[in-house]
Design an enzyme around this catalytic site. Structure first.
Site, PDB file in Angstrom:
ATOM      1  N   ASP A 158       0.880  -1.253   0.085  1.00  0.00           N
ATOM      2  CA  ASP A 158      -0.014   0.226   0.100  1.00  0.00           C
ATOM      3  C   ASP A 158       0.952   1.040   0.022  1.00  0.00           C
ATOM      4  OD1 ASP A 158      -2.619  -1.701   0.370  1.00  0.00           O
ATOM      5  OD2 ASP A 158      -1.760  -1.929   2.370  1.00  0.00           O
ATOM      6  N   LYS A 166       2.631   2.241  -5.182  1.00  0.00           N
ATOM      7  CA  LYS A 166       3.533   1.762  -6.394  1.00  0.00           C
ATOM      8  C   LYS A 166       2.615   2.105  -7.757  1.00  0.00           C
ATOM      9  CE  LYS A 166       3.365  -2.290  -4.613  1.00  0.00           C
ATOM     10  NZ  LYS A 166       3.016  -1.991  -3.383  1.00  0.00           N
ATOM     11  N   ALA A 186      -3.383  -7.884  -4.764  1.00  0.00           N
ATOM     12  CA  ALA A 186      -2.689  -6.647  -5.139  1.00  0.00           C
ATOM     13  C   ALA A 186      -3.642  -5.763  -5.363  1.00  0.00           C
ATOM     14  CB  ALA A 186      -1.436  -6.677  -5.850  1.00  0.00           C
ATOM     15  N   HIS A 218      -3.709  -1.723  -6.643  1.00  0.00           N
ATOM     16  CA  HIS A 218      -3.240  -0.585  -7.130  1.00  0.00           C
ATOM     17  C   HIS A 218      -4.246   0.559  -7.529  1.00  0.00           C
ATOM     18  CE1 HIS A 218       0.644  -2.992  -8.144  1.00  0.00           C
ATOM     19  NE2 HIS A 218       0.333  -2.851  -6.822  1.00  0.00           N
ATOM     20  N   THR A 219      -4.105   1.721  -7.106  1.00  0.00           N
ATOM     21  CA  THR A 219      -4.997   2.788  -7.138  1.00  0.00           C
ATOM     22  C   THR A 219      -4.207   4.003  -8.040  1.00  0.00           C
ATOM     23  OG1 THR A 219      -6.170   2.477  -5.240  1.00  0.00           O
ATOM     24  CG2 THR A 219      -6.666   4.668  -6.288  1.00  0.00           C
ATOM     25  N   THR A 267      -8.138  -3.600  -1.817  1.00  0.00           N
ATOM     26  CA  THR A 267      -8.599  -4.769  -2.151  1.00  0.00           C
ATOM     27  C   THR A 267      -9.541  -5.371  -0.944  1.00  0.00           C
ATOM     28  OG1 THR A 267      -6.563  -5.518  -3.077  1.00  0.00           O
ATOM     29  CG2 THR A 267      -8.000  -7.429  -2.216  1.00  0.00           C
ATOM     30  N   THR A 268      -9.623  -5.020   0.165  1.00  0.00           N
ATOM     31  CA  THR A 268     -10.315  -5.637   1.194  1.00  0.00           C
ATOM     32  C   THR A 268     -11.176  -4.364   1.754  1.00  0.00           C
ATOM     33  OG1 THR A 268      -8.649  -5.262   3.117  1.00  0.00           O
ATOM     34  CG2 THR A 268      -8.611  -7.576   1.843  1.00  0.00           C
ATOM     35  N   ARG A 278     -10.340  -3.051   4.441  1.00  0.00           N
ATOM     36  CA  ARG A 278     -10.177  -3.058   5.853  1.00  0.00           C
ATOM     37  C   ARG A 278      -9.281  -1.778   6.375  1.00  0.00           C
ATOM     38  NH1 ARG A 278      -7.132  -8.855   6.858  1.00  0.00           N
ATOM     39  NH2 ARG A 278      -6.322  -8.196   4.864  1.00  0.00           N
ATOM     40  N   ARG A 331      -6.242   0.246   8.002  1.00  0.00           N
ATOM     41  CA  ARG A 331      -4.916  -0.290   7.716  1.00  0.00           C
ATOM     42  C   ARG A 331      -4.191   0.307   9.180  1.00  0.00           C
ATOM     43  NH1 ARG A 331      -3.816   2.466   1.890  1.00  0.00           N
ATOM     44  NH2 ARG A 331      -4.742   0.624   0.938  1.00  0.00           N
ATOM     45  N   GLY A 368       5.629  11.920  -3.431  1.00  0.00           N
ATOM     46  CA  GLY A 368       4.319  12.026  -3.634  1.00  0.00           C
ATOM     47  C   GLY A 368       3.812  13.261  -2.618  1.00  0.00           C
TER      48      GLY A 368
END
Length: 490
Positions: A78, A81, A104, A106-107, A365-366, A368, A370, A479
């Site tokens: 997360d 990347k 995985a 990726h946003t 993905t989940t 949830r 972090r 970033g």
């Protein structure tokens, strides 16, 4: 624009067999991989940054990357990347995934700011001139793969002829996802916290050599027998797994349809990639997850089932170590982790909640929440040892804005005060370490609109440069927001 082509060996084989009767599928003889000879124009974000620092070597950060470069996670995933891959993709002919699957997330954002959450399709897909490859080290959940493609195409992103899937990649079935949940339930107090996407069980099938590969979809006469073995194995291991012959028949019929649709995507990607290297095409490898989740080097057993570190590039794509050049480690300005497992610099209470909310730290993905904490230099240096990063992309620096002070975990000590000399592999030791922190001044300014390194607050620059000093790897990309243009070239 003139085009060069690289024919699939499968196509040549199909042509060589003539019109003789065959019970398996072969790729169409005319199938080929097409690359634009001319490199696509540099994105506006890169051009603008380059123009702003014309006299600075930073303008060459993107164009000077080696022929085969990689973007890898250097924490617990997360890190962001996908965004860097999306930004770099126009400079590369191919973007390739080498391991993992739909676990995985990726946003990325397109030029209009529209958000895309990808799981298996490489992040280079938003760039028309880029070929996307899913290598042999990945595991393919075909319905999920088609779902991603349908979602992209419904939003105007053309996928036809732009994605190749390795014929050696293993197939991830719904049964693997069921087994994933059953196994987690059995573990009870040893809960690992998987994504429930079936990744571990699929890699387990691969290692025990009863898994099915993409190329098996070309042999539907034996596909059912192989799948039967897989179903029976799951039923013998888990009481809660219900299996019947009608279930098998239904799944085989389902995959017959999938096979027809997937055929145009299937290729010998080992051949394609190595031929592309010979032709001086540029390849960008997109890692999934991160080094601290590596099956060998991560915080085992709270890890993924593949190798998201540098070694996984070779085994997951079939390319030689000597052709790999620059590896960019993506590191968040703080640390986050999804699921269970050791997290030495974790913050609890209001401090952890503040980072989670400011950084929107919820799994792609989940979904949830972090776990969040301070930057861990010990773990980061360990990742550098394993991967040999040439540079860092420091992400989410803007999330730290507003803090009066920022801590950095610089070393570990045992409970008796003895300092550890390396990142421990033993979980019991890691759970007991005491983190020694260095405290740096924070900054109050919103930096999300900053695009030049020198325009960052002094405290922000001090933070970046202290990371470089502690780890010994330069930060080339910073970033400061989720958008494609929210990137500083240092």
């Amino acid at each position: 624009m003139s085009l060069s082509t690289l024919s699939h060996p499968a196509a040549a084989a199909a042509a060589a067999t003539g019109s003789g009767k065959s019970h398996f599928r072969t790729a169409p003889a005319a199938q080929s991989v097409r690359f634009p000879k001319a490199r696509p124009p540099v994105p506006a974000a890169v051009s603008a940054a380059s123009a702003a620092v014309h006299a600075d070597p930073a303008e060459d950060r993107v164009s000077s990357l080696s022929q085969v470069s990689g973007v890898l996670g250097s924490q617990w995933g997360d890190e962001g990347k996908g965004k860097l891959v999306d930004v770099l993709a126009p400079r590369f002919d191919i973007v390739a995934r080498c391991q993992g699957g739909a676990n995985a997330g990726h946003t990325i954002y397109n030029a209009e700011g529209k958000k895309f959450a990808l799981h298996l399709v490489p992040s280079g897909i938003l760039h028309e001139g880029t070929l996307c490859v899913v290598g042999n080290g990945a595991v393919i959940h075909v319905p999920g793969f088609f779902g991603e493609i349908d979602g992209l195409e419904s939003n105007g992103v053309r996928c036809d002829g732009r994605i190749l899937v390795s014929d050696r990649a293993h197939l991830l079935f719904d049964l693997h996802q069921v087994v994933d949940g059953l196994r987690e339930a059995e573990l009870e107090n040893s809960f690992i916290g998987t994504t429930k996407r079936g990744i571990g069980p699929c890699y387990s099938s691969k290692v025990t050599r009863n898994g099915l590969r993409v190329c098996d979809l070309r042999h539907m006469d034996t596909f059912g027998d192989k799948l039967d073995v897989l179903f029976k194995d799951a039923a013998s291991r888990f009481q809660g797994f219900q299996y019947s012959k009608s279930m098998l028949k239904e799944e085989v019929e389902r995959y017959k349809k999938f096979a027809d649709r997937l055929e145009p995507f299937i290729a010998d990607t080992v051949h394609v990639l190595n031929e592309s290297i010979q032709q001086k095409k540029k390849i960008l490898v997109e890692g999934g997850q991160a080094t601290m989740l590596d099956i060998d080097f991560g915080t085992y057993p709270f890890v993924t089932s593949s190798s998201p570190s540098a070694g996984g590039i070779c085994t997951g794509l079939g390319i030689a170590p000597r052709v790999i050049g620059d590896l960019i480690g993506v590191v968040k300005a703080y640390t986050s982790r999804v699921g269970s497992g050791p997290f030495p610099t974790e913050l609890f209470g209001e401090e952890g909640d503040r980072l989670r909310k400011a950084g929107m730290e919820f799994g792609t993905t989940t979904g949830r929440p972090r776990r969040c904490g301070w930057l861990d230099i010990v773990a980061l240096k360990y990742c550098c040892q394993i991967n040999g990063f040439s540079s860092f992309n420091l992400t989410k620096l803007d999330v730290l804005s507003g803090l009066s002070e920022i801590k950095v975990g610089v070393s570990y000590s045992r409970p008796d005060g003895q300092k550890l000399q390396s990142f421990p592999g033993d979980l019991d030791t890691l759970e007991q370490v005491q983190v020694n922190y260095e405290v740096l001044p924070g900054w109050q300014t919103d930096i999300s609109s900053v695009r030049s390194y020198n325009e960052l607050p002094q405290a922000a620059r001090l933070y970046v440069e202290r990371i470089e000093e502690l780890v010994g790897v330069p930060v080339h990309y910073i970033g400061v927001g989720p958008g494609r243009d929210a990137l500083i070239y240092k």
